[in-house]
Design a protein around this motif. Structure first.
Motif, mmCIF file in Angstrom:
data_model
loop_
_atom_site.group_PDB
_atom_site.id
_atom_site.type_symbol
_atom_site.label_atom_id
_atom_site.label_comp_id
_atom_site.label_asym_id
_atom_site.label_seq_id
_atom_site.Cartn_x
_atom_site.Cartn_y
_atom_site.Cartn_z
ATOM 1 N N ARG A 69 14.259 -28.026 5.979
ATOM 2 C CA ARG A 69 13.480 -28.450 5.883
ATOM 3 C C ARG A 69 12.722 -29.136 6.644
ATOM 4 O O ARG A 69 11.741 -29.683 7.152
ATOM 5 C CB ARG A 69 14.203 -29.195 5.484
ATOM 6 N N LEU A 96 10.675 -22.216 1.730
ATOM 7 C CA LEU A 96 10.866 -23.696 1.860
ATOM 8 C C LEU A 96 10.535 -25.006 0.509
ATOM 9 O O LEU A 96 10.628 -26.104 0.810
ATOM 10 C CB LEU A 96 10.596 -24.798 2.735
ATOM 11 N N GLN A 102 15.047 -33.260 -1.163
ATOM 12 C CA GLN A 102 16.404 -34.237 -0.599
ATOM 13 C C GLN A 102 16.923 -35.020 -0.903
ATOM 14 O O GLN A 102 16.062 -35.940 -1.009
ATOM 15 C CB GLN A 102 16.449 -33.335 1.211
#
Length: 106
Positions: A69, A96, A102
């Protein structure tokens, strides 16, 4: 990844992007600290692979996802999201850009 990116940002650019991504991940993954100091001018994924194999599966997955990421985001700031997506989505199994955000609360 190296093959896809070298024509765009050069071999040294790929190495710099990889090293910067590793460095940015060090704060949340202390096992990375100093682990790649010897790879100053080369892209050596075997070092990362060895480190991941020493982790339990959940930690290895978390570290790998964070690193990918981070690399994706850094590259996006350099060459744009569209070109990054075209170059790297073919390298990774799942785009991605489609991964959930996240969790940075921990």
């Amino acid at each position: 990844m190296d093959i896809a990116l070298s024509p765009i940002i050069g071999r040294k650019g790929v190495v710099a992007l990889y090293r910067r991504s590793l460095h940015l991940c060090e704060s949340t993954h202390p096992d990375l600290t100093g682990a790649f100091d010897s790879t100053l001018d080369q892209l050596d994924p075997s070092c990362l692979e060895s480190l991941l194999q020493q982790q339990n599966p959940e930690d290895a997955l978390r570290l790998g996802n964070h690193l990918l990421r981070t690399l994706y985001q850094l590259l996006s700031t350099l060459i744009g999201v569209s070109l990054t997506s075209r170059l790297l989505d073919a390298v990774f199994e799942a785009p991605l850009s489609a991964l959930p955000a996240q969790d940075t609360s921990s």
